[in-house]
Design a protein around this motif. Structure first.
Motif, PDB file in Angstrom:
ATOM      1  N   ALA A  71       3.560  -1.222 -13.096  1.00  0.00           N
ATOM      2  CA  ALA A  71       4.954  -0.974 -12.737  1.00  0.00           C
ATOM      3  C   ALA A  71       5.231  -1.567 -11.358  1.00  0.00           C
ATOM      4  O   ALA A  71       4.352  -1.615 -10.499  1.00  0.00           O
ATOM      5  N   ALA A  72       6.444  -2.038 -11.147  1.00  0.00           N
ATOM      6  CA  ALA A  72       6.826  -2.593  -9.852  1.00  0.00           C
ATOM      7  C   ALA A  72       6.696  -1.518  -8.778  1.00  0.00           C
ATOM      8  O   ALA A  72       7.051  -0.359  -8.993  1.00  0.00           O
ATOM      9  N   VAL A  73       6.162  -1.908  -7.617  1.00  0.00           N
ATOM     10  CA  VAL A  73       5.956  -0.953  -6.519  1.00  0.00           C
ATOM     11  C   VAL A  73       6.669  -1.437  -5.268  1.00  0.00           C
ATOM     12  O   VAL A  73       6.930  -2.634  -5.107  1.00  0.00           O
ATOM     13  N   SER A  74       6.982  -0.491  -4.397  1.00  0.00           N
ATOM     14  CA  SER A  74       7.605  -0.836  -3.118  1.00  0.00           C
ATOM     15  C   SER A  74       7.168   0.160  -2.065  1.00  0.00           C
ATOM     16  O   SER A  74       6.912   1.332  -2.365  1.00  0.00           O
ATOM     17  N   LEU A  75       7.065  -0.320  -0.841  1.00  0.00           N
ATOM     18  CA  LEU A  75       6.727   0.546   0.293  1.00  0.00           C
ATOM     19  C   LEU A  75       7.974   1.320   0.651  1.00  0.00           C
ATOM     20  O   LEU A  75       8.895   0.797   1.270  1.00  0.00           O
ATOM     21  N   ASP A  76       7.993   2.581   0.238  1.00  0.00           N
ATOM     22  CA  ASP A  76       9.225   3.362   0.275  1.00  0.00           C
ATOM     23  C   ASP A  76       9.477   4.024   1.620  1.00  0.00           C
ATOM     24  O   ASP A  76      10.604   4.064   2.107  1.00  0.00           O
ATOM     25  N   SER A  77       8.432   4.572   2.238  1.00  0.00           N
ATOM     26  CA  SER A  77       8.627   5.285   3.495  1.00  0.00           C
ATOM     27  C   SER A  77       7.360   5.230   4.324  1.00  0.00           C
ATOM     28  O   SER A  77       6.272   5.008   3.808  1.00  0.00           O
ATOM     29  N   ARG A  78       7.519   5.447   5.627  1.00  0.00           N
ATOM     30  CA  ARG A  78       6.384   5.398   6.552  1.00  0.00           C
ATOM     31  C   ARG A  78       6.589   6.409   7.667  1.00  0.00           C
ATOM     32  O   ARG A  78       7.704   6.585   8.162  1.00  0.00           O
ATOM     33  N   THR A  79       5.531   7.111   8.038  1.00  0.00           N
ATOM     34  CA  THR A  79       5.542   7.975   9.204  1.00  0.00           C
ATOM     35  C   THR A  79       4.478   7.460  10.166  1.00  0.00           C
ATOM     36  O   THR A  79       3.836   6.443   9.909  1.00  0.00           O
ATOM     37  N   GLU A  80       4.271   8.169  11.238  1.00  0.00           N
ATOM     38  CA  GLU A  80       3.268   7.761  12.212  1.00  0.00           C
ATOM     39  C   GLU A  80       1.860   7.822  11.634  1.00  0.00           C
ATOM     40  O   GLU A  80       0.954   7.132  12.096  1.00  0.00           O
ATOM     41  N   VAL A  81       1.667   8.632  10.584  1.00  0.00           N
ATOM     42  CA  VAL A  81       0.320   8.851  10.065  1.00  0.00           C
ATOM     43  C   VAL A  81       0.181   8.608   8.564  1.00  0.00           C
ATOM     44  O   VAL A  81      -0.861   8.905   7.982  1.00  0.00           O
ATOM     45  N   SER A  82       1.195   8.043   7.907  1.00  0.00           N
ATOM     46  CA  SER A  82       1.085   7.819   6.468  1.00  0.00           C
ATOM     47  C   SER A  82       2.114   6.805   6.000  1.00  0.00           C
ATOM     48  O   SER A  82       3.065   6.472   6.712  1.00  0.00           O
TER      49      SER A  82
END
Length: 393
Positions: free
Chosen positions: A91-102
């Motif tokens: 399935a198509a994937v995308s980098l959806d969100s980012r925090t300082e630690v993940s």
């Protein structure tokens, strides 16, 4: 190029060099790159590729697809064994969100893959409520071993070990091509943990607690920088109905709030750096202000959540190769409990301003108001210089 233009370009170059360091993302045209302190990877259309922990590429690619789509497309025939699932049209994937630690990667199949930027490089694949297949390709020099239908161990050529653990409904195995295949059902999850310094019996016991659903979360309290005194906290959720928020993380004291919708007790695994808890010899653990009893074995720790008589904790032996200590806290019952680890006898309080993204990942907030950090100051300087030069003309 006139004086005004030259000055503006010079100042903008200075501004670009003042962006705070930390985890970063970048687009490559094909996908996105995530680069944290411990974990790096790239998305490439339908997969996570080159998953790297502490500089070592441990997984070449991770692909997910819903069971219904995989069977409809003919990638998987209904009723075949999991070991025959060797390749998926991901399935198509995308980098959806980012925090300082993940960082969280979402898939069109409904699955999510959350990479935790801690020393273990933990990756959690959740099904999103729909049955999913997961295939993981490793290098030809990597050894794969199936320990059970819930656990597969991979060992890279340089000796780095990683373990895939299924939590809840699902199965994981070594497939016919020597790679890793898994099925994750309903609220289940596939967890990957790596051990750059080797995997020991304590790691195996922790994996068992995670797989059996007895360990609800894993908390890493890490030093923000080698020289500094600030800390960041990363919370890995293994149980969907449990949330943990780190409310204090100062030298000598770590406090967190754990909340569950079910009353039965659970274990919270905490990994604290030497700077956060310098000595565990006089470690004090309290739950809602009441001192927890130190357990002498894992079985004694498990009995605390099974019988619900009193909260207990177990300190893992700290090896010379690691700069952190694992403290497992068995909370006898829930709904909301406050857990404090302190190295002094009275649990003296400190203060630390933290923010939460709502899913347990904590990060230190900036005390400066908006527009008054170094970038804001430099942009103000750019405007002032531009105005001055314009007037001189």
């Amino acid at each position: 190029m006139n004086v005004l233009t030259s000055t503006l370009l010079a100042l903008l170059l200075i501004v670009s060099g003042t962006v705070p360091a930390g985890a970063a993302t970048a687009s490559t045209g094909q996908g996105e790159v995530y680069a944290g302190t411990h974990v790096e990877f790239e998305t490439s259309g339908d997969a996570i590729v080159d998953y790297t922990v502490n500089g070592e590429t441990v997984l070449q690619s991770i692909t997910v697809q819903s069971r219904s789509t995989a069977e409809r497309r003919g990638d998987v025939r209904a009723g075949i064994g999991l070991s025959a699932v060797t390749q998926l049209s991901g399935a198509a994937v995308s980098l959806d969100s980012r925090t300082e630690v993940s960082a969280t990667v979402t898939a069109e199949s409904g699955a999510s893959m959350r990479a935790h930027d801690n020393s273990r490089g933990i990756l959690v694949v959740r099904s999103g409520g729909e049955s999913q297949y997961v295939t993981v390709n490793v290098s030809s020099s990597t050894q794969t071993d199936r320990e059970s239908d819930k656990r597969v161990v991979v060992t890279t050529e340089d000796g780095t070990t990683g373990t895939f653990v299924v939590v809840g409904d699902g199965e994981v195995t070594v497939n016919d091509r020597g790679n890793v295949s898994a099925s994750v059902e309903g609220d289940g999850a596939l967890v990957f943990r790596s051990y750059p310094d080797g995997r020991d019996d304590d790691d195996r016991r922790e994996e068992q607690l995670i797989s059996e659903g007895k360990a609800a979360a894993e908390v890493h309290v890490m030093q923000k920088s080698e020289e500094g005194s600030e800390f960041v906290a990363d919370v890995v959720r293994y149980s969907e109905d449990t949330t943990v928020e780190v409310t204090q993380k100062t030298a000598g004291t770590v406090t967190m709030t754990a909340e569950r919708s079910q009353s039965r007790g659970k274990i919270v695994i905490t990994s604290v750096s030497e700077r956060a808890i310098g000595s565990v010899e006089d470690l004090r653990v309290t739950v809602d202000g009441e001192a927890a009893v130190e357990a002498s074995s894992y079985s004694e720790l498990e009995s605390a959540i099974d019988n619900g008589d009193a909260s207990k904790f177990l300190v893992r032996q700290q090896s010379s190769a690691r700069a952190s200590t694992d403290v497992l806290v068995a909370v006898d019952h829930f709904s909301q409990r406050e857990i404090t680890l302190s190295e002094d006898s009275d649990g003296s309080d400190g203060s630390d301003s933290t923010g939460s993204d709502g899913d347990g990942d904590n990060r230190t907030t900036d005390a400066q108001g908006p527009g008054f950090g170094p970038i804001g100051v430099l942009f103000a300087l750019v405007a002032t210089v531009a105005l001055t030069l314009a007037r001189r003309r």
